[in-house]
Design an enzyme around this catalytic site. Structure first.
Site, PDB file in Angstrom:
ATOM      1  N   CYS A   1     -63.049   8.982 -12.041  1.00  0.00           N
ATOM      2  CA  CYS A   1     -63.856   9.936 -11.270  1.00  0.00           C
ATOM      3  C   CYS A   1     -65.294  10.002 -11.771  1.00  0.00           C
ATOM      4  CB  CYS A   1     -63.206  11.315 -11.271  1.00  0.00           C
ATOM      5  SG  CYS A   1     -63.161  12.145 -12.858  1.00  0.00           S
TER       6      CYS A   1
ATOM      7  N   CYS B   1     -79.904   0.464 -12.621  1.00  0.00           N
ATOM      8  CA  CYS B   1     -78.763   1.091 -11.950  1.00  0.00           C
ATOM      9  C   CYS B   1     -78.480   2.400 -12.680  1.00  0.00           C
ATOM     10  CB  CYS B   1     -77.547   0.164 -11.954  1.00  0.00           C
ATOM     11  SG  CYS B   1     -76.922  -0.207 -13.601  1.00  0.00           S
TER      12      CYS B   1
END
Length: 468
Positions: free
Chosen positions: A258, A426
């Protein structure tokens, strides 16, 4: 000044947490007074709440919990507290008695473990163990409903145990302030009737299953990610163990968590509640547990499906008829190497696939930008990540679309000026390395990635940059 401010903030959080606990105890005593004579026994029993003793094992245990009359009947305070359970013909006094005499270990006090532990405590499990080595963080609170803002920075186990005691002071709550590992799992799990896996990573899932097989304990296992969840009961009434279904771990690329993929807060809440239900069914013998079946939950469509699983495999290396896997083997087994994944619910580890010459630090990029050197900053995160936060000016081309967008990238690089550098970033510095590998293979030989990505930028350059 900064250190002094942090110390004051920590002390404030600590005092607020203590105030919350005292308020909870006051509310409990007031409710027992309002209940009249039926509540007085509970008030007397709750006298020692909070007076925990910690041993060298790292476990803290509260006072003795539910006690029965000499003839085995439920005492008046239990009848009053659990009266809605007792009115159920399929549950009744016998179900409550069995639950109150059972012991359940919850591994993980996060999104799954939060509602799970709260409901087990509220429903009156006799002894509740909670294992977790992490501290409460602010980004936990949207899904980990057992924790409060006042507990941010404190132990998850302490926060969870305090919440459970506030709900039900008549049960025993045992705290384990460490991560469950092969070196301690057998010692901890051996003390409980049922184990519930409320963790979020592959190596721990294998480890807990192996532990329960060795100890012959039923395992209630749940998972939630994104907008989906699943639930089953392993190693009980002929159901398979985790290795029966997955003798070899899936590729690392197929394993999401998650912290990378996200999760809607209510989804682990739904699965955690169902885990509590399955644990209660196993403990009491009421109903039909999810043995040999798996429940699949889709939040977007509000659909729940139950699929049949194959039975326990006689050839399983761990629970099969000819298994030779021992406790000593378990304690020596390297689950992280076996799965190529870390035993942590947090971010995946950093990869390092580029030479140093193809990488720059975020401070080096900051200097390059401040000096006005011509360059193009390429952000390869997914578009919905780019919408959360970005460094301006930057171009967003998701890694998954990079190869097909190379002509557009080449045009943008020309617009930036002759000799412009191509700098790639990123979120954490992993996908940017993969992007630079691809770009260099396609002729963009000067492409470089920013080490650590936006997380490093927020840590080392701009403390106000929103880290997620």
């Amino acid at each position: 000044m900064g250190g002094r401010r942090e110390a004051i903030e920590r002390e404030l959080k600590k005092l607020r947490a203590e105030r919350e606990e005292l308020d909870g105890r006051i509310r409990l005593l007031e409710s027992q007074l309002e209940a009249g004579p039926a509540g007085f026994n509970g008030a007397a029993a709750g006298k020692g709440v909070g007076d925990d003793a910690c041993g060298g094992s790292g476990a803290c245990q509260s006072r003795v919990g539910n006690e029965f009359a000499p003839d085995g009947s439920l005492p008046a305070d239990m009848i009053y507290r659990y009266s809605r359970h007792l009115l159920l013909p399929d549950f009744g006094v016998e179900g409550q008695r069995k639950l109150s005499q059972s012991s359940i270990l919850v591994v993980g006090a996060g999104g799954l473990g939060s509602p799970l532990a709260l409901y087990l405590a509220a429903c009156g499990v006799g002894r509740l163990g909670i294992v977790d080595g992490d501290d409460v963080e602010l980004n936990n609170l949207h899904r980990q409903i057992i924790h409060k803002e006042a507990y941010v920075g404190q132990s998850k186990v302490k926060s969870a145990a305090d919440a459970c005691r506030e709900i039900n002071s008549s049960i025993k709550v045992v705290e384990y302030h460490h991560t469950l590992k092969p070196c301690n799992a057998l010692e901890v799990a051996r003390k409980y009737d049922i184990v519930v896996d409320a963790t979020d990573n592959l190596p721990t899932r294998y480890m807990i299953s192996d532990c329960c097989v060795l100890l012959n304990k039923p395992l209630v296992s749940g998972a939630a990610l994104g907008l989906e969840g699943q639930l089953t009961v392993y190693h009980h009434n002929g159901s398979p163990c985790y290795r029966c279904l997955f003798p070899t771990p899936p590729p690392v690329a197929a394993c999401q968590r998650c912290s990378d993929s996200g999760v809607l807060g209510v989804v682990p809440g739904v699965i955690g509640c169902l885990q509590a239900l399955e644990a209660i069914k196993v403990a009491t013998g009421v109903g039909e547990p999810l043995c040999g079946r798996m429940l699949l939950f889709d939040a977007l469509s509000a659909r729940i499906r139950v699929v049949k699983l194959r039975g326990s495999s006689p050839d399983c290396t761990h629970c099969g008829e000819n298994s030779v896997f021992t406790e000593e083997d378990f304690q020596k087994f390297d689950y992280e190497s076996f799965t190529q994944s870390p035993m942590s619910d947090k971010a995946a580890p950093s990869v390092n696939v580029l030479p140093e010459s193809a990488r720059i630090t975020c401070r080096e990029y900051k200097k390059l930008a401040d000096d006005g050197e011509p360059h193009l900053l390429l952000d390869v995160r997914p578009a919905h990540h780019f919408q959360i936060a970005s460094i301006s000016p930057s171009h967003n081309i998701p890694l998954s679309m990079l190869e097909e967008k190379l002509p557009a990238l080449e045009a943008s690089l020309k617009e930036a000026g002759e000799g412009s550098a191509l700098v790639v970033l990123c979120r954490r510095g992993n996908d940017s390395q993969r992007a630079v590998q691809l770009l260099r293979e396609k002729g963009f030989t000067s492409a470089k990635d920013i080490i650590g990505g936006l997380q490093a930028w927020g840590r080392d350059v701009d403390p106000d940059f929103p880290v997620y």
